[in-house]
Design a protein around this motif. Structure first.
Motif, mmCIF file in Angstrom:
data_model
loop_
_atom_site.group_PDB
_atom_site.id
_atom_site.type_symbol
_atom_site.label_atom_id
_atom_site.label_comp_id
_atom_site.label_asym_id
_atom_site.label_seq_id
_atom_site.Cartn_x
_atom_site.Cartn_y
_atom_site.Cartn_z
ATOM 1 N N GLU A 187 0.858 -1.199 -0.118
ATOM 2 C CA GLU A 187 0.067 0.017 -0.020
ATOM 3 C C GLU A 187 0.993 1.129 0.108
ATOM 4 O OE1 GLU A 187 -0.733 -2.631 2.013
ATOM 5 O OE2 GLU A 187 -2.235 -3.408 0.705
ATOM 6 N N THR A 188 1.953 1.344 0.626
ATOM 7 C CA THR A 188 2.859 2.258 0.731
ATOM 8 C C THR A 188 3.635 2.565 -0.626
ATOM 9 O OG1 THR A 188 3.319 1.959 2.847
ATOM 10 C CG2 THR A 188 4.808 3.480 1.991
ATOM 11 N N VAL A 189 3.836 1.494 -1.525
ATOM 12 C CA VAL A 189 4.321 1.452 -2.536
ATOM 13 C C VAL A 189 3.326 2.424 -3.457
ATOM 14 C CG1 VAL A 189 4.509 0.224 -4.748
ATOM 15 C CG2 VAL A 189 5.657 -0.524 -2.852
ATOM 16 N N ASP A 190 2.016 1.958 -3.374
ATOM 17 C CA ASP A 190 0.973 2.584 -4.451
ATOM 18 C C ASP A 190 0.909 4.315 -3.641
ATOM 19 O OD1 ASP A 190 0.567 0.249 -5.150
ATOM 20 O OD2 ASP A 190 -1.409 -0.284 -4.155
ATOM 21 N N ILE A 191 1.111 4.558 -2.520
ATOM 22 C CA ILE A 191 1.036 5.904 -2.199
ATOM 23 C C ILE A 191 2.357 6.923 -2.863
ATOM 24 C CG2 ILE A 191 1.249 7.470 -0.304
ATOM 25 C CD1 ILE A 191 -0.242 5.238 1.542
ATOM 26 N N VAL A 192 3.315 6.081 -2.669
ATOM 27 C CA VAL A 192 4.509 6.960 -3.285
ATOM 28 C C VAL A 192 4.264 7.062 -4.839
ATOM 29 C CG1 VAL A 192 7.000 6.438 -3.912
ATOM 30 C CG2 VAL A 192 6.131 5.791 -1.606
ATOM 31 N N ARG A 193 3.782 6.079 -5.536
ATOM 32 C CA ARG A 193 3.522 6.117 -6.855
ATOM 33 C C ARG A 193 2.356 6.983 -6.998
ATOM 34 N NH1 ARG A 193 3.959 0.373 -8.066
ATOM 35 N NH2 ARG A 193 5.950 0.181 -9.375
ATOM 36 N N ALA A 194 1.453 7.237 -6.422
ATOM 37 C CA ALA A 194 0.366 8.529 -6.804
ATOM 38 C C ALA A 194 0.780 9.619 -6.327
ATOM 39 C CB ALA A 194 -0.874 7.875 -5.795
ATOM 40 N N HIS A 195 1.973 9.957 -5.727
ATOM 41 C CA HIS A 195 2.343 11.289 -5.420
ATOM 42 C C HIS A 195 3.923 11.540 -6.095
ATOM 43 C CE1 HIS A 195 -0.490 10.647 -2.422
ATOM 44 N NE2 HIS A 195 -0.607 11.930 -2.325
ATOM 45 N N ALA A 196 4.070 10.717 -7.005
ATOM 46 C CA ALA A 196 5.490 10.540 -7.649
ATOM 47 C C ALA A 196 6.031 12.049 -8.294
ATOM 48 C CB ALA A 196 5.403 9.588 -8.584
ATOM 49 N N SER A 197 5.094 12.912 -8.584
ATOM 50 C CA SER A 197 6.108 14.010 -8.807
ATOM 51 C C SER A 197 6.679 14.787 -7.790
ATOM 52 C CB SER A 197 4.728 15.124 -9.328
ATOM 53 O OG SER A 197 3.829 15.269 -8.026
#
Ligand code: DOR
Ligand code: ZN
Length: 362
Positions: A194-204
């Motif tokens: 889930e943290t992987v997904d959060i990082v990706r969702a804010h990758a900018s």
């Protein structure tokens, strides 16, 4: 890797036995101080050109002068002829002043600040008790483009230890990302899918570091055949599905993931104790472990980005110019490193690893 897998790769003409990559950096290192610093620094310096140095000393590095002095001690502890460059960080407390943060950043004394929720881990008791209260500091960091490095675990003792990262993400990290929409954030030592997904969702403007040990052990490993204190760290390793998600993330080629070994040496006496300190000493085997993961996943062509490019780009520092060779050559790993009258147990120490570090060109 199994013989069959190797055969498949060879048959497809894909087996690679040696790669030369730009010299990598470790964006999350605990070097400690004194005798421990002297004992462990050579291992990190043999693998990495630069390291982002964690400030959780006793007392912690909270002021510009302290960071400059610590940097000098690290430089003085380098073995002869070694060019390792420490990039310092500031330890955030409830009393951190925005002006001090900016002063250190603009003078080049530190490159980032570390946010430990108070009590979350080793020497985190001076950490932040009120994250929303840190707004003036974080606003200043946002303004000057200075990254905040976050240890993402809830500290409420009632929260199950395996849920602490997930709870922190929901209760603290997502609201922080929302409140500070332009702040550069590194979620350190990501351990869940889930943290992987959060990082990706804010990758900018967000990134995640992933340790070597979280790519090869899961929570069951800590209890394999008995309790294994040298595999205990924080955040603690999670279920197998999370380990697999972390391997996917690092080998994805996505620019928001990069090396942070979280190499965290503790004396054997502190690990094999009534109350075992958290930390895995992965500094001596980090690159061998990472490259083995990329090899097993068939993504050696993506290793350089993860090891040597993504992190530097995120921090806005120049890429290293030299190279390092990694080769498929079995080598035995030393079991432990001597420190004063005791020793530090090496992650995967005593094993034979399939990959070795070869020539380094500055
Ligand atoms: O396992 C850990 N050890 N996690 C941390 O966050 C800190 C580190 C240490 O300093 O020993
Ligand atoms: Zn750490």
């Amino acid at each position: 890797m199994s013989v069959t897998e190797l055969f498949d790769k060879a048959a497809a003409g894909k087996r690679v036995d040696r790669i030369t990559i730009r010299r990598p950096d470790d964006f999350h290192v605990h070097l400690r101080d004194g005798a421990m610093l002297k004992a462990v620094l050579p291992f990190t310096a043999a693998q990495f050109a630069r390291g982002v140095i964690m400030p959780n000393l006793v007392p912690p590095v909270t002021r510009v002068a302290g960071a400059i002095a610590y940097r000098e001690r690290i430089l003085a502890a380098r073995p002869e002829g070694v060019d390792f460059r420490p990039l310092m960080t500031c330890y955030l407390t409830d009393a951190t002043a925005p002006d001090e943060i900016e002063k250190g950043f603009s003078e080049g004394a530190w490159v980032a600040a570390k946010l430990y929720p108070a009590g979350a881990t080793t020497n985190a008791h001076y950490g932040v008790t009120d994250i929303p209260g840190l707004a003036p500091v974080l606003e200043r960091m946002e303004k000057i483009g200075m990254p905040v490095l976050i240890h993402g675990e809830a500290t409420d003792p009632a929260v199950d230890i395996f849920d602490r990262e997930a709870v922190f993400m929901e209760q603290s990290l997502l609201p922080l990302l929302k409140r500070h929409a332009g702040l550069k954030v590194v979620v350190e030592h990501v351990t869940t899918a889930e943290t992987v997904d959060i990082v990706r969702a804010h990758a900018s403007r967000a990134a995640g570091t992933i340790t070597p040990h979280h790519l090869v052990i899961n929570r069951t490993s800590i209890f394999q055949g008995g309790l294994r204190p040298h595999l205990y760290c924080l955040p603690v390793a999670k279920r197998e599905r999370h380990r697999l998600a972390l391997r996917k993330a690092v080998t994805s080629g996505d620019a928001c993931f990069f090396i942070g070994t979280d190499t965290a040496p503790h004396r054997r006496t502190a690990k094999e104790a009534e109350c075992c300190s958290a930390g895995v000493f992965g500094g001596a085997t980090a690159l061998q472990t990472y490259v083995q993961v990329f090899d097993e996943e068939g993504t050696l062509d993506r290793f350089e980005a993860f090891a040597s490019v993504n992190g530097a780009r995120f921090y806005g520092i120049e890429l290293n110019r030299g190279t390092i060779v990694l080769e498929r050559r079995e080598s035995p790993v030393m079991a432990a490193v001597a420190v004063e009258d005791t020793e530090v147990v090496v992650f995967q120490g005593g094993e034979t690893l399939p990959w070795s570090v070869g020539e380094v060109s500055p």
